[in-house]
Design a protein around this motif. Sequence first.
Motif, short mmCIF file in Angstrom:
data_model
loop_
_atom_site.label_atom_id
_atom_site.label_comp_id
_atom_site.label_asym_id
_atom_site.label_seq_id
_atom_site.Cartn_x
_atom_site.Cartn_y
_atom_site.Cartn_z
N SER A 27 118.17 32.25 87.84
CA SER A 27 119.49 32.55 88.38
C SER A 27 119.47 32.40 89.89
CB SER A 27 119.92 33.98 88.00
OG SER A 27 119.05 34.95 88.55
N THR B 259 127.07 34.11 91.25
CA THR B 259 125.79 33.89 90.58
C THR B 259 125.92 32.74 89.59
OG1 THR B 259 125.21 36.24 90.71
CG2 THR B 259 124.00 34.91 89.12
N TYR B 260 124.92 31.89 89.58
CA TYR B 260 124.77 30.87 88.54
C TYR B 260 123.53 31.20 87.74
CZ TYR B 260 123.64 26.49 86.21
OH TYR B 260 123.32 25.56 85.25
N PHE B 261 123.58 31.05 86.44
CA PHE B 261 122.43 31.43 85.61
C PHE B 261 122.22 30.45 84.47
CE2 PHE B 261 126.08 33.27 83.51
CZ PHE B 261 125.84 33.07 82.17
N THR C 270 111.52 36.80 92.76
CA THR C 270 112.78 36.53 93.46
C THR C 270 112.51 36.23 94.93
OG1 THR C 270 113.97 38.04 92.00
CG2 THR C 270 115.05 37.44 94.05
N SER D 114 121.19 40.34 85.82
CA SER D 114 120.13 39.34 85.68
C SER D 114 118.86 39.95 85.11
CB SER D 114 119.82 38.72 87.05
OG SER D 114 119.36 39.73 87.94
N ASN E 293 121.91 33.42 93.40
CA ASN E 293 122.99 34.32 93.82
C ASN E 293 123.32 34.11 95.29
OD1 ASN E 293 123.49 37.29 95.17
ND2 ASN E 293 124.59 37.05 93.25
N ASP F 132 130.63 37.39 96.10
CA ASP F 132 129.38 37.53 95.34
C ASP F 132 129.44 36.55 94.19
OD1 ASP F 132 127.21 38.31 93.75
OD2 ASP F 132 127.36 40.38 94.44
N SER G 126 121.38 39.44 91.04
CA SER G 126 122.71 39.66 90.49
C SER G 126 122.90 41.12 90.10
CB SER G 126 122.94 38.76 89.28
OG SER G 126 124.30 38.73 88.94
N LYS H 46 125.62 36.17 98.27
CA LYS H 46 126.44 37.31 98.66
C LYS H 46 126.88 37.11 100.10
CE LYS H 46 124.46 41.05 95.83
NZ LYS H 46 123.52 40.28 94.99
#
Length: 945
Positions: free
Chosen positions: A624, A641-643, A542, A124, A626, A639, A52, A628
């Motif tokens: 998180s 993102t869930y967190f 990641t 993030s 993401n 773009d 993110s 894109k």
Amino acid sequence: MKHNKARFILYAMLLASPFMMSAQTAENDTTGNDPLVNVAYRQVAQSDIIGSVAVLDYEKLTDKNYNTYSLDNMQAYVSGFNGNSFWGMDADNDQGYLVLIDGVPRAANNILPTEIAQVTFLKSAQAVVLYGSRAAKGAILITTKRGTNDGLSVSVRANTGVHVAKAFPEYVGAAEYMTLYNEALANDGNGPLYSAEEIYYHGAGLNPYRYPDINYYSSEYINKAYNRTDVTAEISGGGGRAHFYSNVSYYNQGDFLKVGEAANNNTSRFNVRGNVDVQINDFIKAYINANTTFYDSKSAKGNYWEAAATMRPNFPQHANVLIPIDMIDPNAVTALNLIKASGNIIDGKYFLGGTKQNMTNVFADMYAAGRSKWTSRQFQFDAGVEIDLGNVLKGLTFKTTYAVDFATSYTTSYDNEYAVYTPTWSKYNGVEYITDLTKEGLDKKSGNQNISGSTSNMTMLWSGQFNYDRTFAGKHNVNAMIVAGAFRQTYSGQYHRVANANIGVMAAYNYDHRYYVDFSGAFVHSAKLAPGHRQAFSPSLTFGWKLSNETFLKDADGVDDLTVSVSGSVLNQDIDISSHYLYAPTWETDRWGYGWADGEDSQYTVSTRGSNDILDFIKRKEISANVKGSFYDRALTVDATYFVNSMEGYLIDNTTTWPSHLATGYPEQSFIPWLNYNNNWRTGFDIAINTYRKFGDWEFNLGMNWTYYDTMASKRDEVYKDYRKRAGKPLDGIWGYQSAGLFKDQADIDAWHEQNLGSTVRPGDIKYIDQNGDGVINTDDQVYLGKGGWYGSPITFGLNFSVKYKSFTLFALATAGMGAYGVKNSSYYWIDDQDKYSAIVRDRWTEATAATATYPRLTVTGGANNFVTSDFWMYSTDRIDLAKVQLTYDMPQSVLRNNKVIKGFSAYLSGSNLLTISPEWKHMITNVGSAPQTRFYNLGVKLVF
């Protein structure tokens, strides 16, 4: 069929996108380039970013949106950032997100938009882990412009505009105030203070110098607008081995006030920036950045806006603040001689009025108390060297950076004393004259310049890093880094320095720009913890997958890029540990308590805190995901993102975890240590969508950002009953009483529960609900009322739009915040005793308005029951703001082609903070006790040579 289905979905998204709007890159790059983005300690191609991270091409943005503040309305361009915080994390400037300017921690308000090339938003935990503790709540990286062109380029930008007040608070006049004050006295069972005759004379205005009726927001004292003007020159160039960029700017802005010395109030800023890049040889390059800033702010004595919100309109009694000399009876020789000896005759015809009880006032301060000037000088320097070690190991480089910043400020002032004069009034033939004066105080002007408020702050930073970047067999891309970094900030009056030190490691691999794995970590250090417990490791992992490079999408029409990633991180931070040595026990010797003899106290040495050597870092644990995407030659970008994150181990020092005998109230002592205990939980998502279209001479850019977050106190050390427990409730919860209207009469009070909030309950007071059924209203009946939005609105929208036709560009920007509540608890609403009455009291309770009143009864002594936090005073903070509109004209190059001097010309007209749409818009745009909010209208031109 797969490709047809994908094509159909993409077309649907493209057609729907104008109703959704802006992406993480607000300025679309339609050239097919893959720009470099500044992230933690390095640059990465935008297509290879996972996680993110948002980036804004600020230089392009400035061409169509002139700003005066570097982070102005960023929530309109970047999702996940709501103007106050990232993802609703604590927004305190000392504990919130980190701002780095060219890699150095610096204030965002000390850099102008014209100096900025790029702004990167690291949201993030995965994106900030290499920065260690201080960036645990996100980071904003501001990168200044650099010289890239050969030869010489000069541009000059000039702006001038006016600030116009949005609104002023409304207060009642003198006669109405006096009438209402008498009513308040009657409500409390007292007789009137003001006679009907006094009220008449104050209202009639026959002699405002004896019976004042002062409207502090009158045009007599306040200008309708004030000017702001700035000029900026940018010079860049170079060639061969060196390039440079310089920025020289100056601005000056005035003030609304036009009384006395306040008419000269102004703020000015002058700065010079120089950035130089040098290619020393084939494998060594270096840079040097320097910036110096001079701030000066001149102001009169007195706080006018505070006085305007507190001083009653009939103040001072029987003597206005300025009284004409010609109102003195010509035969009153003694009075005239007093005035002749005065050192403060205003405009040659007024003297300063007052009383023995009120020997100063804000008007007299602005005329006679002197003046002050706040001065700030800032110097910033950073330099770095990068060495290509490819001869040692292919792909290996070394980079080191050093920075030092100095900032000093102080206030110089001329502090004068002044006398005021209390008049004795008499009436001859229906005309009032002053027959005598009583002097209160003395006129003193020392002529000495005083210095106060001196500060001297310093920042020092160093970092060194080895980078490894290499591709094997054309598909195996390896990137690694080890970095050691530290900075230290020293502040005047603060014993302990603010420090951040860590060693970061990063190892990243991607196969054919399809499959990504990135491991980053930081060994962090904190001097706030006990020896042996001052180090921790913060890991982050990641995984990314670029679907657009897979065979099933690589040839799909319209798919430029589609990448998904998921991250997991644990960050150790100490920025929420408020002080040093909290792990250590403390003893104090100046405590007094019971003595051996009756009636005598003895001095004791007592413990005030226990020891806890295992006090630990606070941890940000986060997962998180993401996505894109870029489609149709970047005509559409997405773009999202869930967190989910949990901040765990906040410190507590109360007694619920320990036996109560370990702490006593008299003498005050404690053996209870600080513990890591409380946890905070957050979850949410953000999404940014941007569309770009070009049809002939028309270009359209449309963007929308949406951020939603929710918070919860997931663990609390508390002993509240279930309905009052903070655990499970939002972190920004407003706690107070649920109201049930106003008491209509004494019978209504007698039939209701006993209200024990500190004042006698009378008809017209607010009544509250008994939450626990014990028949008494007290603090045990406070409950959760709603979210306060302390870290920014739970739901934030941002909208930016531009349309260009040939040489004209129209730009508009809007923001919205929803889902939170505020409390109307300023002096404008909570009024008792001798407070100034605002227009809100016109809706007060009286016997005649008992059925329709929306404001409690007036009182001079009984505010404790009414003026507490309750839903009676709550309001929704939902709002939509039209933040900016700008029309720009860029002279075509065809017109300038034969001009050997001018290479570019632009002119623009803009308006800022134009409109607020909300059920509570009037409240939201009105400041009480401070300068008003403003709309800003600006005219600017830019010339390139």
